[in-house]
Design a protein around this motif. Structure first.
Motif, PDB file in Angstrom:
ATOM      1  N   SER A   1       3.128   5.957  -2.484  1.00 11.54           N
ATOM      2  CA  SER A   1       4.326   6.737  -2.547  1.00 11.54           C
ATOM      3  C   SER A   1       4.610   7.117  -4.243  1.00 11.54           C
ATOM      4  O   SER A   1       4.977   8.352  -4.460  1.00 11.54           O
ATOM      5  N   GLU A   2       4.635   5.975  -4.782  1.00 13.90           N
ATOM      6  CA  GLU A   2       5.033   6.057  -6.211  1.00 13.90           C
ATOM      7  C   GLU A   2       3.850   7.268  -6.945  1.00 13.90           C
ATOM      8  O   GLU A   2       4.175   8.027  -7.732  1.00 13.90           O
ATOM      9  N   ALA A   3       2.602   6.723  -6.707  1.00 10.14           N
ATOM     10  CA  ALA A   3       1.556   7.633  -7.464  1.00 10.14           C
ATOM     11  C   ALA A   3       1.651   8.916  -6.954  1.00 10.14           C
ATOM     12  O   ALA A   3       1.321  10.117  -7.937  1.00 10.14           O
ATOM     13  N   ALA A   4       1.999   9.209  -5.705  1.00 10.00           N
ATOM     14  CA  ALA A   4       1.864  10.537  -5.104  1.00 10.00           C
ATOM     15  C   ALA A   4       2.981  11.416  -5.698  1.00 10.00           C
ATOM     16  O   ALA A   4       2.739  12.785  -5.744  1.00 10.00           O
ATOM     17  N   LYS A   5       3.975  11.044  -6.275  1.00 11.93           N
ATOM     18  CA  LYS A   5       4.879  11.805  -7.016  1.00 11.93           C
ATOM     19  C   LYS A   5       4.302  12.883  -8.216  1.00 11.93           C
ATOM     20  O   LYS A   5       4.550  13.867  -8.529  1.00 11.93           O
ATOM     21  N   ALA A   6       3.062  12.205  -8.589  1.00  7.80           N
ATOM     22  CA  ALA A   6       2.580  13.151  -9.978  1.00  7.80           C
ATOM     23  C   ALA A   6       1.169  13.918  -9.241  1.00  7.80           C
ATOM     24  O   ALA A   6       0.721  14.628 -10.186  1.00  7.80           O
ATOM     25  N   TRP A   7       0.953  13.712  -7.934  1.00  4.07           N
ATOM     26  CA  TRP A   7       0.018  14.502  -7.361  1.00  4.07           C
ATOM     27  C   TRP A   7       0.494  15.817  -6.820  1.00  4.07           C
ATOM     28  O   TRP A   7       1.627  15.863  -6.362  1.00  4.07           O
ATOM     29  N   PRO A   8      -0.518  16.825  -6.739  1.00  2.00           N
ATOM     30  CA  PRO A   8      -0.204  18.129  -6.026  1.00  2.00           C
ATOM     31  C   PRO A   8       0.360  17.931  -4.649  1.00  2.00           C
ATOM     32  O   PRO A   8       0.025  17.337  -3.801  1.00  2.00           O
ATOM     33  N   PRO A   9       1.283  18.725  -4.374  1.00  2.00           N
ATOM     34  CA  PRO A   9       1.882  18.657  -2.820  1.00  2.00           C
ATOM     35  C   PRO A   9       0.997  18.995  -1.984  1.00  2.00           C
ATOM     36  O   PRO A   9       0.158  19.735  -2.284  1.00  2.00           O
ATOM     37  N   THR A  10       1.302  18.847  -0.620  1.00  2.00           N
ATOM     38  CA  THR A  10       0.282  19.330   0.336  1.00  2.00           C
ATOM     39  C   THR A  10       0.613  20.800   0.665  1.00  2.00           C
ATOM     40  O   THR A  10       1.875  21.122   0.464  1.00  2.00           O
TER      41      THR A  10
ATOM     42  N   ILE B   1       0.962  -1.230   0.050  1.00  2.00           N
ATOM     43  CA  ILE B   1      -0.075  -0.072   0.049  1.00  2.00           C
ATOM     44  C   ILE B   1       0.946   1.196   0.014  1.00  2.00           C
ATOM     45  O   ILE B   1       0.824   2.210  -0.805  1.00  2.00           O
ATOM     46  N   TYR B   2       2.007   1.162   0.930  1.00  2.00           N
ATOM     47  CA  TYR B   2       2.823   2.463   1.135  1.00  2.00           C
ATOM     48  C   TYR B   2       3.501   2.740  -0.331  1.00  2.00           C
ATOM     49  O   TYR B   2       3.574   3.795  -0.774  1.00  2.00           O
ATOM     50  N   GLU B   3       4.211   1.623  -0.900  1.00  2.00           N
ATOM     51  CA  GLU B   3       4.815   1.539  -1.996  1.00  2.00           C
ATOM     52  C   GLU B   3       4.113   2.295  -3.049  1.00  2.00           C
ATOM     53  O   GLU B   3       4.701   3.182  -3.906  1.00  2.00           O
ATOM     54  N   ARG B   4       2.731   1.537  -3.401  1.00  2.00           N
ATOM     55  CA  ARG B   4       2.066   2.191  -4.473  1.00  2.00           C
ATOM     56  C   ARG B   4       1.679   3.519  -4.462  1.00  2.00           C
ATOM     57  O   ARG B   4       1.769   4.218  -5.335  1.00  2.00           O
TER      58      ARG B   4
END
Ligand code: SF4
Length: 233
Positions: A19-28, A14-17
């Motif tokens: 984390s990987e996808a979050a690189k393309a999402w807007p930062p907090t 869960i964490y790895e998937r």
């Protein structure tokens, strides 16, 4: 159908998937203040019960006027109120801005405290704000910051008991199951994931990247590819 892997592997996956996808999402929003304890403290206090974009507007307006406690105290009440007006309960929070700056100078020599106990002595600073301030401002992660996203998603994923309500207890439950090295990143990842996929009312389960790892606790399927939260904010 949920994958039947051991729990530690499920959590790692869960964490790895995510984390990987979050690189393309807007930062907090708060990530802009990493390593800046004063801004992290004020921003964390302002962010309580407020949408990110509104918090961002208020913080930009306020830090444009002053970015340290001494200069902030030179602002008029009206200037502070107007700057923070986009956030919820802005009138109270405007007072807290001044009280925080005053205490910082008079009690702590202008240095933001480095413990939850000391921070919660400040007006407007509860456990959640203190933990967030330490994490963002100093990189201190003795607890996992709990906000609405961490609470909601932790319960849906089966990492937190659905009956647990108090943020410190949610943090303790998460700390028992999440490896220590995930703690610094968990809140930010859940904020990003919660905005894009595991949304409050209608989580995007049909296209979720951890669908096969998620028991979807208290998520109700209400139609083709449509899921609804059963009430845990
Ligand atoms: S499957 Fe649904 S409930 Fe589970 S994490 Fe994904 S979006 Fe959230």
């Amino acid at each position: 159908m949920m994958n039947n892997m051991p729990e530690d592997e499920r959590i790692r996956e869960i964490y790895e998937r995510i984390s990987e996808a979050a690189k393309a999402w807007p930062p907090t929003t708060l990530s802009y203040y990493e390593g800046q304890p004063f801004k992290a403290l004020i921003a964390s206090m302002l962010s309580a019960q407020t949408r990110e974009e509104q918090t961002f507007k208020a913080m930009n307006a306020l830090f444009e006027l002053a970015d340290n406690p001494v200069d902030m105290l030179q602002l008029s009440d009206e200037q502070i109120r107007e700057a923070v007006s986009p956030v919820m309960y802005f009138e109270n929070k405007a007072k807290y801005v001044r009280e925080i700056c005053q205490r910082l100078i008079e009690h702590d020599k202008g240095v933001v405290p480095r413990t939850v106990d000391a921070l919660t002595e400040y007006k407007g600073v509860g456990w959640k704000v203190a933990v967030l301030t330490l994490a963002v401002g100093y990189g201190i992660y003795e607890d996992i910051t709990v906000d609405v996203h961490v609470n909601r998603i932790g319960k849906r994923l089966g990492l937190v008991n659905p009956e647990t309500k108090q943020p410190p207890k949610i943090s303790e439950e998460l700390k028992k199951v999440l490896p220590r090295e995930y703690w610094p990143y968990w809140n930010g990842l859940m904020v990003q994931f919660g905005r894009v996929i595991c949304q409050p009312t209608y989580p995007q389960c049909a296209k979720c990247l951890v669908r096969d790892l998620c028991p979807q606790i208290n998520v109700i399927k209400i139609g083709p590819n449509r899921f609804k939260d059963a009430g845990y904010a």
